[in-house]
Write a protein that holds these residues in place. Structure first.
Motif, short mmCIF file in Angstrom:
data_model
loop_
_atom_site.label_atom_id
_atom_site.label_comp_id
_atom_site.label_asym_id
_atom_site.label_seq_id
_atom_site.Cartn_x
_atom_site.Cartn_y
_atom_site.Cartn_z
N VAL A 174 -3.94 -2.14 4.71
CA VAL A 174 -5.25 -2.14 5.38
C VAL A 174 -5.08 -2.39 6.88
O VAL A 174 -5.74 -1.75 7.71
CB VAL A 174 -6.19 -3.19 4.73
N SER A 175 -4.17 -3.29 7.23
CA SER A 175 -3.93 -3.56 8.65
C SER A 175 -3.39 -2.33 9.36
O SER A 175 -3.86 -1.97 10.45
CB SER A 175 -2.93 -4.72 8.80
N LYS A 192 -1.42 -4.79 -0.06
CA LYS A 192 -2.77 -4.34 0.30
C LYS A 192 -3.14 -4.76 1.72
O LYS A 192 -3.69 -3.97 2.49
CB LYS A 192 -3.80 -4.92 -0.68
N LYS A 203 -3.35 1.38 -5.57
CA LYS A 203 -4.53 1.44 -6.42
C LYS A 203 -4.13 1.78 -7.86
O LYS A 203 -4.66 1.20 -8.81
CB LYS A 203 -5.51 2.49 -5.89
N MET A 237 -1.68 3.67 -0.18
CA MET A 237 -2.87 2.98 -0.69
C MET A 237 -3.22 3.49 -2.09
O MET A 237 -3.60 2.70 -2.97
CB MET A 237 -4.05 3.19 0.26
N ARG A 266 -2.47 6.46 3.51
CA ARG A 266 -3.38 6.74 2.40
C ARG A 266 -2.62 6.97 1.09
O ARG A 266 -3.05 6.54 0.01
CB ARG A 266 -4.24 7.97 2.71
N TYR A 322 -3.66 0.82 8.42
CA TYR A 322 -4.68 1.87 8.43
C TYR A 322 -5.73 1.60 9.50
O TYR A 322 -6.15 2.50 10.23
CB TYR A 322 -5.34 1.99 7.06
N THR A 323 -6.14 0.35 9.62
CA THR A 323 -7.14 -0.02 10.62
C THR A 323 -6.62 0.22 12.03
O THR A 323 -7.32 0.79 12.87
CB THR A 323 -7.54 -1.50 10.45
#
Length: 146
Positions: free
Chosen positions: A59-60, A55, A99, A95, A92, A62-63
């Motif tokens: 997130v890193s 995760k 999820k 991700m 995505r 994607y950011t």
């Protein structure tokens, strides 16, 4: 961004609120980056389980790609026609996979033994003839004697 701070550059008043919100967002991102950079990556990953590590990595990534998207837009390059769009879609997808894994872990699990006992006990009803422990009432005893 106060209007005096614009160093002689003119921009429409309608976008002033958007620019102020953007500046606040950049400040927030800067604060978060400082926090993340204050701890070494290896120390951070040691404290996390593999799913949490995935995760964090997603997130890193994607950011970072989102920030590059914004950079391209500020440079007048259409990011929708740039390979960064495919990279964001790929991230995505991963991700969504993470999820799904998280949702499966959190889903309630069936205890087959307990369910079998529950059904068995709910369906079986002992009769007084089959169960000597069941006490018959005094009236029932009188009826049997007569």
């Amino acid at each position: 961004m106060a209007e005096e701070d614009n160093s002689g550059e003119e921009y429409p008043n309608e976008i002033h609120d958007y620019l102020s919100a953007f500046e606040k967002s950049l400040g927030s991102v800067g604060d978060m980056l400082k926090t993340m950079m204050s701890v070494s990556r290896s120390e951070l990953l040691e404290k996390l389980d593999p799913l949490e590590q995935a995760k964090l990595d997603l997130v890193s990534a994607y950011t970072l790609n989102s920030m590059f998207w914004v950079y391209l837009a500020t440079q007048g390059i259409n990011p929708k026609e740039h390979p960064v769009k495919q990279e964001l879609e790929r991230i995505r997808t991963y991700m969504n996979r993470v999820k799904e894994i998280t949702d499966k872990k959190m889903a309630s699990k069936l205890d087959k033994g307990a369910a079998a006992r529950f059904v068995r006990n709910a369906l079986w009803e002992p009769t007084p003839e089959n169960n000597p422990k069941v006490k018959t009432s005094a009236k029932a005893k009188k009826r049997k004697m007569n």
